[in-house]
Each structure stands twice: as structure tokens, then as C-alpha cells.
Motif scaffolding. Structure first.
Motif, PDB file in Angstrom:
ATOM      1  N   THR A 144       0.848  -1.188   0.000  1.00  0.00           N
ATOM      2  CA  THR A 144       0.000   0.000   0.000  1.00  0.00           C
ATOM      3  C   THR A 144       0.884   1.239   0.000  1.00  0.00           C
ATOM      4  OG1 THR A 144      -1.669  -1.176   1.309  1.00  0.00           O
ATOM      5  CG2 THR A 144      -1.888   1.207   1.156  1.00  0.00           C
ATOM      6  N   ALA A 145       0.685   2.111  -0.973  1.00  0.00           N
ATOM      7  CA  ALA A 145       1.432   3.365  -1.058  1.00  0.00           C
ATOM      8  C   ALA A 145       0.480   4.501  -0.704  1.00  0.00           C
ATOM      9  CB  ALA A 145       1.996   3.550  -2.462  1.00  0.00           C
ATOM     10  N   VAL A 146       0.756   5.161   0.408  1.00  0.00           N
ATOM     11  CA  VAL A 146      -0.133   6.217   0.915  1.00  0.00           C
ATOM     12  C   VAL A 146       0.534   7.577   0.755  1.00  0.00           C
ATOM     13  CG1 VAL A 146      -1.439   7.060   2.898  1.00  0.00           C
ATOM     14  CG2 VAL A 146      -1.103   4.591   2.596  1.00  0.00           C
ATOM     15  N   SER A 147      -0.051   8.435  -0.042  1.00  0.00           N
ATOM     16  CA  SER A 147       0.486   9.780  -0.245  1.00  0.00           C
ATOM     17  C   SER A 147       0.079  10.692   0.903  1.00  0.00           C
ATOM     18  CB  SER A 147      -0.021  10.367  -1.561  1.00  0.00           C
ATOM     19  OG  SER A 147       0.525   9.680  -2.667  1.00  0.00           O
ATOM     20  N   ILE A 148       1.028  11.520   1.334  1.00  0.00           N
ATOM     21  CA  ILE A 148       0.772  12.498   2.390  1.00  0.00           C
ATOM     22  C   ILE A 148       0.832  13.878   1.757  1.00  0.00           C
ATOM     23  CG2 ILE A 148       1.547  13.405   4.612  1.00  0.00           C
ATOM     24  CD1 ILE A 148       2.885  10.694   5.125  1.00  0.00           C
ATOM     25  N   PRO A 149      -0.257  14.638   1.787  1.00  0.00           N
ATOM     26  CA  PRO A 149      -0.275  15.956   1.139  1.00  0.00           C
ATOM     27  C   PRO A 149       0.775  16.899   1.719  1.00  0.00           C
ATOM     28  CG  PRO A 149      -2.503  15.245   1.721  1.00  0.00           C
ATOM     29  CD  PRO A 149      -1.564  14.299   2.381  1.00  0.00           C
ATOM     30  N   GLY A 329      -1.942  -6.066  -9.467  1.00  0.00           N
ATOM     31  CA  GLY A 329      -2.995  -5.398  -8.709  1.00  0.00           C
ATOM     32  C   GLY A 329      -2.770  -5.480  -7.212  1.00  0.00           C
ATOM     33  N   GLY A 330      -1.637  -6.083  -6.799  1.00  0.00           N
ATOM     34  CA  GLY A 330      -1.373  -6.206  -5.372  1.00  0.00           C
ATOM     35  C   GLY A 330      -0.902  -4.909  -4.733  1.00  0.00           C
ATOM     36  N   MET A 331      -0.456  -3.958  -5.548  1.00  0.00           N
ATOM     37  CA  MET A 331      -0.015  -2.672  -5.020  1.00  0.00           C
ATOM     38  C   MET A 331      -1.140  -1.657  -5.157  1.00  0.00           C
ATOM     39  SD  MET A 331       2.428  -0.997  -3.538  1.00  0.00           S
ATOM     40  CE  MET A 331       3.861  -2.043  -3.803  1.00  0.00           C
ATOM     41  N   ARG A 332      -1.511  -1.035  -4.040  1.00  0.00           N
ATOM     42  CA  ARG A 332      -2.582  -0.037  -4.048  1.00  0.00           C
ATOM     43  C   ARG A 332      -2.001   1.344  -3.771  1.00  0.00           C
ATOM     44  NH1 ARG A 332      -7.118  -1.383   0.006  1.00  0.00           N
ATOM     45  NH2 ARG A 332      -8.213   0.162  -1.270  1.00  0.00           N
ATOM     46  N   PHE A 333      -2.594   2.357  -4.384  1.00  0.00           N
ATOM     47  CA  PHE A 333      -2.199   3.737  -4.168  1.00  0.00           C
ATOM     48  C   PHE A 333      -3.373   4.474  -3.519  1.00  0.00           C
ATOM     49  CE2 PHE A 333       1.855   4.138  -6.383  1.00  0.00           C
ATOM     50  CZ  PHE A 333       1.873   2.981  -7.154  1.00  0.00           C
ATOM     51  N   LEU A 334      -3.097   5.102  -2.372  1.00  0.00           N
ATOM     52  CA  LEU A 334      -4.125   5.838  -1.631  1.00  0.00           C
ATOM     53  C   LEU A 334      -3.599   7.211  -1.236  1.00  0.00           C
ATOM     54  CD1 LEU A 334      -5.140   3.033   0.922  1.00  0.00           C
ATOM     55  CD2 LEU A 334      -6.263   3.528  -1.260  1.00  0.00           C
ATOM     56  N   THR A 335      -4.502   8.046  -0.801  1.00  0.00           N
ATOM     57  CA  THR A 335      -4.143   9.325  -0.187  1.00  0.00           C
ATOM     58  C   THR A 335      -4.768   9.352   1.192  1.00  0.00           C
ATOM     59  OG1 THR A 335      -4.088  10.455  -2.322  1.00  0.00           O
ATOM     60  CG2 THR A 335      -4.310  11.840  -0.376  1.00  0.00           C
ATOM     61  N   VAL A 336      -4.064   9.873   2.181  1.00  0.00           N
ATOM     62  CA  VAL A 336      -4.643   9.910   3.530  1.00  0.00           C
ATOM     63  C   VAL A 336      -5.983  10.641   3.479  1.00  0.00           C
ATOM     64  CG1 VAL A 336      -2.437   9.812   4.736  1.00  0.00           C
ATOM     65  CG2 VAL A 336      -3.390  12.032   4.113  1.00  0.00           C
ATOM     66  N   PRO A 337      -6.967  10.176   4.244  1.00  0.00           N
ATOM     67  CA  PRO A 337      -8.255  10.888   4.284  1.00  0.00           C
ATOM     68  C   PRO A 337      -8.033  12.334   4.734  1.00  0.00           C
ATOM     69  CG  PRO A 337      -8.463   8.727   5.293  1.00  0.00           C
ATOM     70  CD  PRO A 337      -6.996   8.952   5.056  1.00  0.00           C
TER      71      PRO A 337
END
Length: 438
Positions: A144-149, A329-337
Motif C-alpha cells: 500500500t502506497a499512501v500519499s501524504i499531502p 494489482g497487489g499494489m494499491r495507491f491511496l491518499t490519507v483521508p
């Protein structure tokens, strides 16, 4: 009476002995088997020279391979200063919960020095427009790759600047941590924010990104609208096209000229571009072509500054090799809520308890629900409320090599969708733009 002594050793042998006859058969044997006097057979000499040549070739190849390995290994810069500062604050850092899981903080540096001056004025500081918390599951079946603004308002702890001066704690936008106190301060800020211990960190600079894109022959995207952004140094026509390194960098850095002008939209575009790039590397066979692979590795390692634990080609290879069984598809890209900060709409703040749920799932190496950590039914946070932003690499539903993100990736804007209530947009009517990327 005379006696005759016969020296049998000096007496020539008669023809019946067969030893004095050097007829054609014996001459032929000498021609085939070698010279008189026990010389080395020609065929055997040829085999020996062939073997020696092969050995020399193998040694030369091994020497070349070792030289190339040494060069790639030497490209990577070690960030020992950050490691030392983190050691000084070891008591304040969170502990690892799942031993085999790995958390890496990826920092995109827009340092204007070190050859990056053409991207903006060198003010003597470095900033980071891109920070991603990369979580790799213990079984390496998912990531899981989570972007931090960069504009997220956070508590930044007391830190030490690169010149040794103390930087007082403050409540400020996230990228100030890197700008004023470097990687160690950024890591401690993320750990304080999430409760997740960072096992490693890697800093990637501008020039390295452009060289990586060029090393794979560019990345194909499709733009529904033309892009003209003087600040990002990019000007692109609408339609399907392959971006070179400089164009790609401008595209992922552009903010006000694309979409809604927010940093969240830019992060979504960056995630989609990275997904497209990774898919293209896999589909185009770059990893199987020695020349292309070396060019990619040379560009990647030249742009990297890492902690000592990752600062070798072997360490990076071992990490990459551990992901070989990760399914597509095992790697997901998200942004913190996140949502607009209540005191300044140009800044962001976390949406709670959504953000805490997300961080807790990552810390305990549990699958993150489709809702971004909210524990909702699949698809609850993803949406038609957030269609693909204009100018995204997906470029609509059109096909084409490298023109769409990795299959199975969650919508990068899903976390923002969970934070900002919206209503589904009306069904779009066909237009000229549809023909560009459809």
C-alpha cells in the motif's frame, strides 16, 4: 684369433622389425597425430586454445559485470546523518509491530541544487512536493502506497537542521519538516502522525526521475485537454502521446493548470503516472533486456539517497526480489483521508476517525478496506463521485500500451472521496474530447 663384438643397440633394425620403415602410413600418422618426438596433437592443441579463449571470455564478462555492479552500487548515496539523528531520538519513536512487514518513506526532493537548478531558483533549501508511505505486507503478497499531502497541517517535533541549529516544534504544513530540517525531521513527523515506525527511507531527486523515464523510452499517456504550465515548465497538446523525462516531470509537478488546482488532484495524477510507468516497465520487457535494465538501474540508483540499510545494490535487489510473487494489482495507491483545513482552505487536515483507522490497519499489517480504512463495504469510499481527473494517464477507458494504470489498483482519489461528501456527476455527453482518449 679375432673376435667380433656386435652392438645390438647400434645395429639398424631390419625391415622385419617394422621400425626402420617410415612409409606413407607412418607419415600420415604423424601428420594427423602430431610431430615426431611425442609432440602435442594438433586437434588437442586446438581444443586447448578454444578452452583457454572461452575462459578468457568468461573472465572478461565477469570482470565487466563486476565493474557494472560496482558502478551501480556506488551510485547510491548513504544518508548517514539522518540515521544518526534518528538514533538520538530512538526513545521517542514507535516500535515495529509486525516484524516481517516493511515501511519505507519515499521522499521526492525538489532541491534546486545538484543539477536541478533549471527547475527553479536555488534558495539554499530543499522541499518535498511528494511523500509516500510505502507499506509492504509481511507475506509480500500486497503493498500500500499512501500519499501524504504537502499542505497537510501537522505537528512537527523539535528537530535539528542540517547546519546543526535547533528548529523549534510547530504546527505547520507537512513539507516544512523537510524544508527546514531535512529527512530525519520528516520521518519523525510521519511517525508521530501515524504511529508507524519507518524501517527505511529513500530520497529521489528531480534529475533521477527524468532519467528513469528516458531510460524506458518515455511513458505513454493521454490528455483530454492541452497543458500549458510555465511554473512546471511543461507545454503539451491534447491527445495520446509519449512523454520524455522532462515532459513527464513537468506533468506530474503541474498544479494550477490541471484539474481543480489542488495538491490532492496533483497527488492523484502522480500516483496514476507511477502506476502507468510500472505497468509499462513490466509489459515492455524492460526487466528482460540487459541494456535497457542497466540504463534504468543506472538512472534509479544515481537519483537515490537512502538509509544505510538500503544503500547497496544487493539490499535493493533483495527487497525487489521479495516482491516477485506479488500478484498484479497487489499494489494499491491511496491518499490519507483529508479535507480542507477549517482555518485555511488552501491547507489540508486529516479526517478522523478515518485516518486513524487507516494508520492502525497499516501498523498491524492488516488489509486496508476499499473505504480507505473506514471498515466499510467494498467500494463505499470509491466512487463515481470522483471521476478520473482531466489529464490523467488513464485518459478515459481507452486502451493502448502503458496508457492505463495497473489493473486492480484502487482509485487514487478514494480516500479524498471518503473525506469530502459529494454527489455523483451527471452522465457525461459525448464530446470531441472523448475521441482523443476513447
Amino acid at each position: 684369433m679375432d673376435s667380433t663384438v656386435t652392438d645390438t643397440a647400434a645395429t639398424p633394425a631390419g625391415p622385419e622389425d617394422g621400425s626402420a620403415d617410415s612409409g606413407p602410413a607412418q607419415q600420415q600418422d604423424r601428420t594427423e597425430d602430431g610431430e615426431a618426438g611425442g609432440g602435442i596433437p594438433r586437434r588437442r592443441r586446438w581444443l586447448r586454445w578454444t578452452a583457454m579463449g572461452a575462459a578468457v571470455a568468461v573472465l572478461a564478462a565477469a570482470g565487466t559485470a563486476w565493474s557494472l555492479y560496482q558502478r551501480l552500487d556506488g551510485n547510491i548515496r548513504t544518508d548517514a546523518d539522518t540515521s544518526r539523528e534518528l538514533e538520538e531520538h530512538a526513545a521517542d519513536r514507535p516500535v515495529s509491530v509486525v516484524r516481517e512487514a516493511v515501511n519505507i518513506l519515499l521522499i521526492g526532493s525538489d532541491n534546486r541544487g545538484d543539477g536541478n537548478g533549471k527547475y527553479g531558483q536555488d534558495s539554499g533549501t530543499q522541499r518535498s512536493d511528494t511523500t509516500i508511505l510505502l507499506h509492504l505486507a509481511a507475506d509480500r503478497k500486497s503493498g500500500t502506497a499512501v500519499s501524504i499531502p504537502r499542505d497537510l497541517m501537522v505537528d512537527i517535533p523539535e528537530c535539528t537542521a542540517p547546519d546543526g541549529t535547533a528548529v523549534a516544534p510547530r504546527f505547520a504544513q507537512f513539507n516544512w519538516a523537510f524544508q527546514f530540517a531535512g529527512a530525519a525531521c520528516t520521518i519523525r513527523t510521519v511517525e508521530q502522525l501515524t504511529g508507524i515506525r519507518m524501517d527505511h527511507h529513500a530520497i529521489v531527486d528531480f534529475s533521477g526521475f527524468t532519467e528513469m523515464v528516458d531510460a524506458i523510452g518515455g511513458v505513454e499517456i493521454c490528455l483530454e485537454e492541452p497543458v500549458d504550465d510555465s511554473e512546471a515548465h511543461v507545454r503539451l497538446p491534447a491527445g495520446r502521446q509519449t512523454l520524455n523525462g522532462e515532459e513527464a516531470l513537468g506533468y506530474v509537478r503541474a498544479r494550477y493548470s490541471l484539474g481543480d488546482g489542488t495538491d490532492t488532484e496533483r497527488m492523484s495524477r502522480q500516483q496514476q503516472f507511477l502506476a502507468t510507468m510500472l505497468q509499462q516497465i513490466r509489459d515492455d520487457g524492460t526487466l528482460r533486456d540487459p541494456a535497457e535494465l542497466y540504463s534504468l538501474l543506472d538512472a534509479a540508483t544515481s537519483s537515490l539517497t537512502t538509509d544505510p540499510g538500503l544503500a547497496s545494490l544487493k539490499s535493493l535487489y533483495d527487497l525487489a526480489d521479495s516482491l516477485r510473487d506479488m500478484p498484479e494489482g497487489g499494489m494499491r495507491f491511496l491518499t490519507v483521508p483529508r479535507q480542507p483545513y477549517r482555518l485555511n482552505a488552501n491547507r489540508d487536515e486529516l479526517v478522523q476517525p478515518d485516518a486513524s483507522h487507516l494508520f492502525e490497519e497499516l501498523k498491524n499489517d492488516r488489509p486496508v478496506p476499499d473505504g480507505g480504512g473506514r471498515g466499510e463495504e467494498p467500494g463505499a469510499g470509491e466512487s463515481p463521485a470522483f471521476p478520473e481527473p482531466a489529464g490523467s494517464p488513464a485518459g478515459g477507458s481507452g486502451g493502448g500500451s502503458g496508457a492505463t494504470p495497473l489493473a486492480g489498483l484502487s482509485t487514487p482519489a478514494a480516500s479524498a472521496a471518503s473525506a469530502v461528501p459529494t454527489t455523483p456527476p451527471p452522465t457525461p455527453t459525448p464530446s470531441k474530447k472523448d475521441s482523443l482518449c476513447g
